[in-house]
Enzyme design. Structure first.
Site, mmCIF file in Angstrom:
data_model
loop_
_atom_site.group_PDB
_atom_site.id
_atom_site.type_symbol
_atom_site.label_atom_id
_atom_site.label_comp_id
_atom_site.label_asym_id
_atom_site.label_seq_id
_atom_site.Cartn_x
_atom_site.Cartn_y
_atom_site.Cartn_z
ATOM 1 N N ARG A 1 32.031 44.373 34.959
ATOM 2 C CA ARG A 1 32.080 44.089 36.409
ATOM 3 C C ARG A 1 33.487 44.334 36.962
ATOM 4 N NH1 ARG A 1 35.146 41.210 39.790
ATOM 5 N NH2 ARG A 1 35.265 39.572 38.226
ATOM 6 N N ASP A 2 34.454 43.544 36.523
ATOM 7 C CA ASP A 2 35.801 43.659 37.100
ATOM 8 C C ASP A 2 36.406 45.016 36.765
ATOM 9 O OD1 ASP A 2 37.957 42.744 38.541
ATOM 10 O OD2 ASP A 2 38.395 41.025 37.274
ATOM 11 N N HIS B 1 41.912 33.518 34.578
ATOM 12 C CA HIS B 1 41.524 34.930 34.741
ATOM 13 C C HIS B 1 42.794 35.702 35.120
ATOM 14 C CE1 HIS B 1 38.528 37.973 36.471
ATOM 15 N NE2 HIS B 1 39.637 38.327 37.097
ATOM 16 N N HIS C 1 45.124 39.078 35.452
ATOM 17 C CA HIS C 1 45.319 40.531 35.474
ATOM 18 C C HIS C 1 46.721 40.771 34.916
ATOM 19 C CE1 HIS C 1 41.708 41.958 37.705
ATOM 20 N NE2 HIS C 1 41.612 40.658 37.916
ATOM 21 N N CYS D 1 41.306 44.750 41.415
ATOM 22 C CA CYS D 1 40.506 44.305 42.560
ATOM 23 C C CYS D 1 40.692 45.346 43.650
ATOM 24 C CB CYS D 1 40.943 42.930 43.051
ATOM 25 S SG CYS D 1 40.013 42.423 44.512
ATOM 26 N N ASN E 1 42.487 43.739 34.016
ATOM 27 C CA ASN E 1 42.527 42.403 33.418
ATOM 28 C C ASN E 1 43.280 42.462 32.097
ATOM 29 O OD1 ASN E 1 39.727 42.812 34.777
ATOM 30 N ND2 ASN E 1 40.093 40.625 34.839
#
Ligand code: HMG
Ligand code: MG
Length: 312
Positions: A18-19, A211, A213, A244, A253
């Site tokens: 996803r990310d 979370h 990055h 993002c 990430n």
């Protein structure tokens, strides 16, 4: 940091599909996404974000969310699968899927909120309040993300007290997990320790995830700070894919292999087979057609090249 009294087990949440993929310029086929996710699960990943039910106009890379979930319906039942859901319309789209969890998301600053979901913070909270009961009714867990908790690409440093207040509001909605997002990778260990210290009275720390990055190369040292503070859930992305799209300059990430290598070195169990994870990293590189930044992956690939040369 003394690395004393650390947790014995960490929950690793793989967010690469996803990310990571939401930020790739190349169009990745549904089949390739499914192959990558299946191989991640085979490496021992138990918690994985499969995709995102956001607007395909905003994130065309994940427009095939329904198909990805459909093709992964037969994943073993002990795998926790989740996907981003931005609104009730997105929730309706998940109905046919077997997702065990849905992930709602919002930002800690008004400008990032507007840029990312076209909503004010108050509107985002109201939307989340609308989605949570829908998921609970379907016996699904709810993970919430709060983005830009340390720094915002538009507003700069974020006041930890406003972050605490938003965490409180999310927890009051009875979410199951709250992931604190360093969306642009600007945190430092002291900022992490300070924020955890401020939020720990809100709820059991076992509910909080971090979370990171890795924009400034601080992700792993921030994990160390999080571990030291008692956090036991960390998000990461295979090979360090990601970013993002509505946070300029945000890098990928923290790479899952780097996280797992570090945790295993501290005798912390993850249930993940690092060698198999490296195969997933290679597969991710093939699929997206570019070299990924994960440091452990790069090191292993370089070593293997050297060994192959020596054999010739
Ligand atoms: P909007 O344009 O304000 O939406 O977008 P709207 O409600 O006005 O609707 C506009 C159109 O979109 C309508 O269609 C809706 O039906 C449709 P039209 O009438 O024009 O044909 N629509 C949808 N279609 C499919 N699925 C939906 C959906 N909702 C509306 N769910 C919206 C508002 C929230 C939808 C949009 O801004 C959006 O999708 N944003 C998502 C952006 C995003 O995915 N960002 C990245 C994820 S967050 C992140 O990466 C951070 C994180 O990793 C943690 C961290 O690092 O900090 C989680
Ligand atoms: Mg992110």
């Amino acid at each position: 940091m003394m690395f004393k009294n650390l947790t014995k087990h960490v929950k690793v949440v793989e967010v690469g599909p996803r990310d990571g993929l939401q930020n790739e310029a190349a169009v990745i086929s549904t089949k390739d996404k499914v192959t990558l996710i299946t191989s991640l699960v085979k490496s021992g990943i138990k918690n994985i974000e499969l995709t995102s039910f956001v607007s395909p106009k905003w994130i065309p890379q994940l427009a095939d969310a329904e198909d990805v979930c459909h093709l992964l319906k037969a994943l073993p039942s002990d795998i926790n699968t989740s996907a981003l859901v931005p609104n009730a319309k997105g929730y309706v789209r998940t109905k046919e899927s077997k997702l065990s969890c849905i992930a709602v998301f919002m930002s800690a600053t008004e400008t990032h909120s507007k840029k990312n979901i076209n909503k004010t913070i108050a509107e985002a909270l109201a939307t989340i309040a609308e989605i949570v009961p829908l998921a609970k009714k379907d016996n699904r867990k709810v993970r919430a993300y709060l983005s830009v908790v340390f720094a915002c690409p538009y507003e700069g440093q974020v006041n930890p007290l406003s972050v605490v207040e938003l965490c409180r509001k999310l927890i009051e909605m009875e979410i199951d997990e709250l992931s604190l997002g360093d969306t642009i990778g600007a945190a430092t260990p002291s900022m992490v320790l300070d924020l955890i210290d401020k939020i720990k009275s809100l709820d059991d720390l076992s509910k909080f995830a971090l979370h990171f990055h890795d924009t400034r190369g601080m992700a792993l040292v921030n994990v160390a700070a999080g571990l030291e503070a008692g956090v036991a859930i960390f998000d990461s992305s295979i090979g360090g894919m990601g970013g993002c799209p509505y946070a300029p300059g945000a890098a990928g990430n923290l790479a899952t292999e780097d996280l797992v290598y570090f945790l295993h070195s501290l005798n912390i169990e993850t249930g993940i087979d690092l060698a198999k994870l490296i195969d997933c990293g290679r597969l991710a590189e093939q699929i997206i057609g570019r070299t990924l930044p994960g440091r452990y992956l790069r090191a292993v690939i370089a070593e293997q090249k050297l060994q192959n040369k020596a054999k010739c």
